[in-house]
Design an enzyme around this catalytic site. Structure first.
Site, PDB file in Angstrom:
ATOM      1  N   LYS A  87       0.839  -1.207   0.000  1.00  0.00           N
ATOM      2  CA  LYS A  87       0.000   0.000   0.000  1.00  0.00           C
ATOM      3  C   LYS A  87       0.874   1.257   0.000  1.00  0.00           C
ATOM      4  CE  LYS A  87      -1.741   2.386   3.371  1.00  0.00           C
ATOM      5  NZ  LYS A  87      -1.607   3.727   2.788  1.00  0.00           N
TER       6      LYS A  87
ATOM      7  N   SER B  85       5.882   7.472  10.032  1.00  0.00           N
ATOM      8  CA  SER B  85       6.204   8.261  11.220  1.00  0.00           C
ATOM      9  C   SER B  85       6.158   7.395  12.483  1.00  0.00           C
ATOM     10  CB  SER B  85       5.210   9.410  11.347  1.00  0.00           C
ATOM     11  OG  SER B  85       3.916   8.880  11.536  1.00  0.00           O
TER      12      SER B  85
ATOM     13  N   GLU C 238      11.063  16.666  14.568  1.00  0.00           N
ATOM     14  CA  GLU C 238      11.471  16.305  13.214  1.00  0.00           C
ATOM     15  C   GLU C 238      10.720  17.213  12.241  1.00  0.00           C
ATOM     16  OE1 GLU C 238       9.857  12.620  11.583  1.00  0.00           O
ATOM     17  OE2 GLU C 238      11.671  12.342  10.387  1.00  0.00           O
TER      18      GLU C 238
ATOM     19  N   CYS D 261      14.066  10.458   5.962  1.00  0.00           N
ATOM     20  CA  CYS D 261      14.097  10.007   7.366  1.00  0.00           C
ATOM     21  C   CYS D 261      15.476  10.239   7.965  1.00  0.00           C
ATOM     22  CB  CYS D 261      13.678   8.551   7.463  1.00  0.00           C
ATOM     23  SG  CYS D 261      14.597   7.461   6.368  1.00  0.00           S
TER      24      CYS D 261
ATOM     25  N   GLU E 278      10.235   1.104  10.298  1.00  0.00           N
ATOM     26  CA  GLU E 278      11.259   2.116  10.003  1.00  0.00           C
ATOM     27  C   GLU E 278      10.587   3.466  10.175  1.00  0.00           C
ATOM     28  OE1 GLU E 278      14.303   1.695   9.711  1.00  0.00           O
ATOM     29  OE2 GLU E 278      14.650  -0.337   8.971  1.00  0.00           O
TER      30      GLU E 278
HETATM   31  P1  NAD Z   1       2.802   8.365   8.010  1.00  0.00           P
HETATM   32  O1  NAD Z   1       3.141   7.567   9.207  1.00  0.00           O
HETATM   33  O2  NAD Z   1       1.774   9.416   8.108  1.00  0.00           O
HETATM   34  O3  NAD Z   1       2.281   7.402   6.834  1.00  0.00           O
HETATM   35  C1  NAD Z   1       3.037   6.302   6.377  1.00  0.00           C
HETATM   36  C2  NAD Z   1       2.100   5.271   5.763  1.00  0.00           C
HETATM   37  O4  NAD Z   1       1.249   4.750   6.785  1.00  0.00           O
HETATM   38  C3  NAD Z   1       1.166   5.814   4.678  1.00  0.00           C
HETATM   39  O5  NAD Z   1       1.045   4.830   3.661  1.00  0.00           O
HETATM   40  C4  NAD Z   1      -0.160   5.983   5.432  1.00  0.00           C
HETATM   41  O6  NAD Z   1      -1.284   5.906   4.591  1.00  0.00           O
HETATM   42  C5  NAD Z   1      -0.124   4.803   6.378  1.00  0.00           C
HETATM   43  N1  NAD Z   1      -0.937   4.958   7.592  1.00  0.00           N
HETATM   44  C6  NAD Z   1      -1.444   6.096   8.135  1.00  0.00           C
HETATM   45  N2  NAD Z   1      -2.076   5.834   9.295  1.00  0.00           N
HETATM   46  C7  NAD Z   1      -1.959   4.487   9.492  1.00  0.00           C
HETATM   47  C8  NAD Z   1      -2.361   3.601  10.542  1.00  0.00           C
HETATM   48  N3  NAD Z   1      -3.031   4.032  11.608  1.00  0.00           N
HETATM   49  N4  NAD Z   1      -2.047   2.300  10.418  1.00  0.00           N
HETATM   50  C9  NAD Z   1      -1.350   1.831   9.372  1.00  0.00           C
HETATM   51  N5  NAD Z   1      -0.928   2.619   8.344  1.00  0.00           N
HETATM   52  C10 NAD Z   1      -1.222   3.928   8.414  1.00  0.00           C
HETATM   53  O7  NAD Z   1       4.189   8.917   7.477  1.00  0.00           O
HETATM   54  P2  NAD Z   1       4.445   9.909   6.242  1.00  0.00           P
HETATM   55  O8  NAD Z   1       3.998  11.271   6.641  1.00  0.00           O
HETATM   56  O9  NAD Z   1       3.892   9.291   4.986  1.00  0.00           O
HETATM   57  O10 NAD Z   1       6.040   9.853   6.147  1.00  0.00           O
HETATM   58  C11 NAD Z   1       6.870  10.695   6.875  1.00  0.00           C
HETATM   59  C12 NAD Z   1       7.467   9.977   8.060  1.00  0.00           C
HETATM   60  O11 NAD Z   1       8.051   8.742   7.646  1.00  0.00           O
HETATM   61  C13 NAD Z   1       8.586  10.748   8.726  1.00  0.00           C
HETATM   62  O12 NAD Z   1       8.462  10.676  10.127  1.00  0.00           O
HETATM   63  C14 NAD Z   1       9.845  10.032   8.281  1.00  0.00           C
HETATM   64  O13 NAD Z   1      10.947  10.193   9.125  1.00  0.00           O
HETATM   65  C15 NAD Z   1       9.362   8.636   8.208  1.00  0.00           C
HETATM   66  N6  NAD Z   1      10.195   7.838   7.301  1.00  0.00           N
HETATM   67  C16 NAD Z   1      10.995   6.886   7.851  1.00  0.00           C
HETATM   68  C17 NAD Z   1      11.838   6.146   7.048  1.00  0.00           C
HETATM   69  C18 NAD Z   1      12.737   5.105   7.634  1.00  0.00           C
HETATM   70  O14 NAD Z   1      13.202   4.260   6.884  1.00  0.00           O
HETATM   71  N7  NAD Z   1      13.010   5.123   8.915  1.00  0.00           N
HETATM   72  C19 NAD Z   1      11.846   6.366   5.674  1.00  0.00           C
HETATM   73  C20 NAD Z   1      11.015   7.344   5.146  1.00  0.00           C
HETATM   74  C21 NAD Z   1      10.172   8.067   5.989  1.00  0.00           C
END
Ligand code: NAD
Length: 473
Positions: A173, A225, A377, A280, A246
């Protein structure tokens, strides 16, 4: 609008296009114009995707490993052959400049090609007289892959490659903000994989929680996140899903007093601002020794002044917009908070004219440690530079953080830098660079930056469970 009026990539369930029950708008963050629509998959469609993956699992796990390796090589080739189309789509929905979009697709192709050759270790131990214990790593079943919007293709490949190599099937997804390139990839891969092995579904934010709570999914590989990661972990308890998380980071870069300022200025700039800070492992706080603080600040501001921000489709743009409205508002709030607190900007700090989610590269001049722009962040083009007096103090400030994703040390003395690097409480540390990752090495988050690892043998094995067979010798 009827479904037939909406041409665009469809979801892939059981090797076929799935009819959309509804649609979500996908915007170009540089223009705020709707550039496409993605299926808003229903709970029933998630069930269908999980059922298809479950049906495909026995045959896929029994497929000889060499054939699964070949399948990954076909995916690598498809990414390479369709790079031009995927690059344009990625820039249109994500915002990053074409060159960066091409680099992401190219990296994804290379990555999965490397994973195709990765050994899956097996160990043999002398169990007891007359017996050997053979420990191998077997697949878990159906994996749910949940991906964010900053590197939609590369991070999807980090899940597709190891999941499929080790014999699992996958329901993937993408983020609702960037679903199109991943859906298109799903279409391109349909003829290359048995039905049900790779399902790609999109939907609004309601779909992710349904996945993490789904009893038919055996593992969630989640990138996003920390706040969402906590929710995923709580709901995954329903069937004791395996989890790889991650999550977020607030990486510190520590610049030692002997750093060569001219040599590090540009790499340090990109350590923080690549992908507009939406990485990230971006450097999100830069601690500079007081002896060279002014020099480093001036050098970074000079680099910033020659890096144009604009529409990613314009070849002149080195940085694109912030990816989505929500993130844009968050970054603007941080700017407003920084201004209201009376901290000064070395560059940027003002609002850009719309349309588009543009924020100029912003350097904040030595705000106090407790400022929001230091503690949170940002995930956007706003970076605090912080002065320190001695290295123990810098290490302590870097480590005083709930996150532990990455960090970097900048110095002309590599041995001294390596000593400092070893003191950082993070999963990855770079010396005189940042952000570079490889499929050969584990990438893990310490503290609240994650659980488990991706990449390397450690990452691969997270898609498996050990099975020990006691064999008469
Ligand atoms: P997010 O957590 O809002 O969303 C990530 C994914 O989770 C999306 O596909 C979203 O639709 C889905 N999602 C949302 N709510 C959910 C729930 N309750 N249960 C399951 N899935 C759900 O993150 P974002 O805003 O898309 O990305 C930014 C964040 O991701 C930043 O904090 C960044 O540091 C982190 N990030 C981490 C890495 C890593 O490898 N550590 C890599 C890239 C981004």
């Amino acid at each position: 609008m009827t479904t037939t009026e909406l041409a665009g990539p469809s979801a892939t369930i059981d090797g076929m296009a799935a009819a959309a029950a509804g649609w979500i708008d996908v915007l170009n963050p540089a223009t705020e114009a709707v550039i496409g629509h993605a299926p808003d998959c229903t709970a029933a469609q998630l069930d269908q995707a999980v059922a298809a993956a479950r049906r495909a699992f026995p045959a896929w796990r029994a497929t000889p490993l060499d054939e699964r390796r070949e399948a990954l090589r076909r995916i690598a080739a498809a990414l390479g052959e369709n790079l031009e189309e995927l690059k344009r789509l990625l820039t249109a929905e994500q915002g990053k400049p074409h060159a960066d979009a091409a680099a992401e697709i190219g990296a994804a192709a290379w990555w999965i090609g490397v994973v195709a050759d990765q050994p899956i270790p097996e160990s043999i131990s002398d169990a007891m007289p007359g017996q050997r214990a053979v420990t191998r790593h077997v697949p878990l079943g159906v994996v749910g892959g949940i991906v964010p919007w900053n590197f939609p293709v590369l991070l999807a490949i980090w899940k597709i490659g190891p999941a499929l190599l080790t014999g699992n099937t996958l329901v993937l997804k993408p983020s609702p903000y960037t679903p199109l390139t991943t859906l298109r990839l799903g279409e391109l891969l349909r003829p290359l994989l048995p039905p049900g092995v790779l399902n790609v579904i999109s939907g609004c934010d309601a779909l992710g929680p349904l996945m993490s709570a789904h009893p038919g999914i055996d593992k969630i590989s989640f990138t996003g996140s920390t706040a969402t990661g906590r929710k995923v972990m709580a709901s995954a308890a329903v069937n004791l899903k395996r989890l790889t998380l991650e999550l977020g980071g607030n990486d510190a870069a520590i610049v030692l007093p002997d750093a060569d300022v001219d040599a590090i200025a540009e790499p340090l700039f990109w350590a923080a601002f690549a992908n507009n800070g939406q990485v990230c492992v971006a450097a999100k706080r830069v601690y500079v020794h007081e002896a060279i603080y002014d020099q480093v600040a001036a050098a970074l501001a000079a680099v910033a002044s020659r890096m144009p921000t604009g529409d990613g489709a314009d070849p002149a743009s080195r940085l694109g917009p912030v990816q989505n409205r929500q993130q844009f508002e968050r970054v603007r709030q941080l700017l407003a908070d920084t201004r209201a607190a009376g901290h000064t900007f070395l560059t940027g700090g003002h609002e850009a004219e719309g349309p588009g989610y543009f924020v100029p590269v912003t350097l904040v001049d030595n705000p106090p440690e407790e400022a929001r722009v230091v503690q949170e962040e940002a995930f956007g083009p706003i970076l605090p530079l912080l002065k320190y007096r001695d290295v123990d103090e810098a290490v302590a400030r870097a480590n005083a953080c709930e996150y532990g994703l990455g960090g970097s040390v900048w110095s002309s003395d590599i041995a001294a830098a390596a000593e400092v690097a070893a003191r950082l409480e993070t999963g990855t540390v770079w010396i005189n660079s940042a952000q570079g990752l490889t499929p050969f090495a584990a990438f893990a988050g310490h503290k609240q930056s994650g659980l488990g690892a991706e990449n390397g043998t450690e990452g691969l094995l997270e898609f498996t469970v050990p099975q020990t067979i006691y064999v008469p010798a």
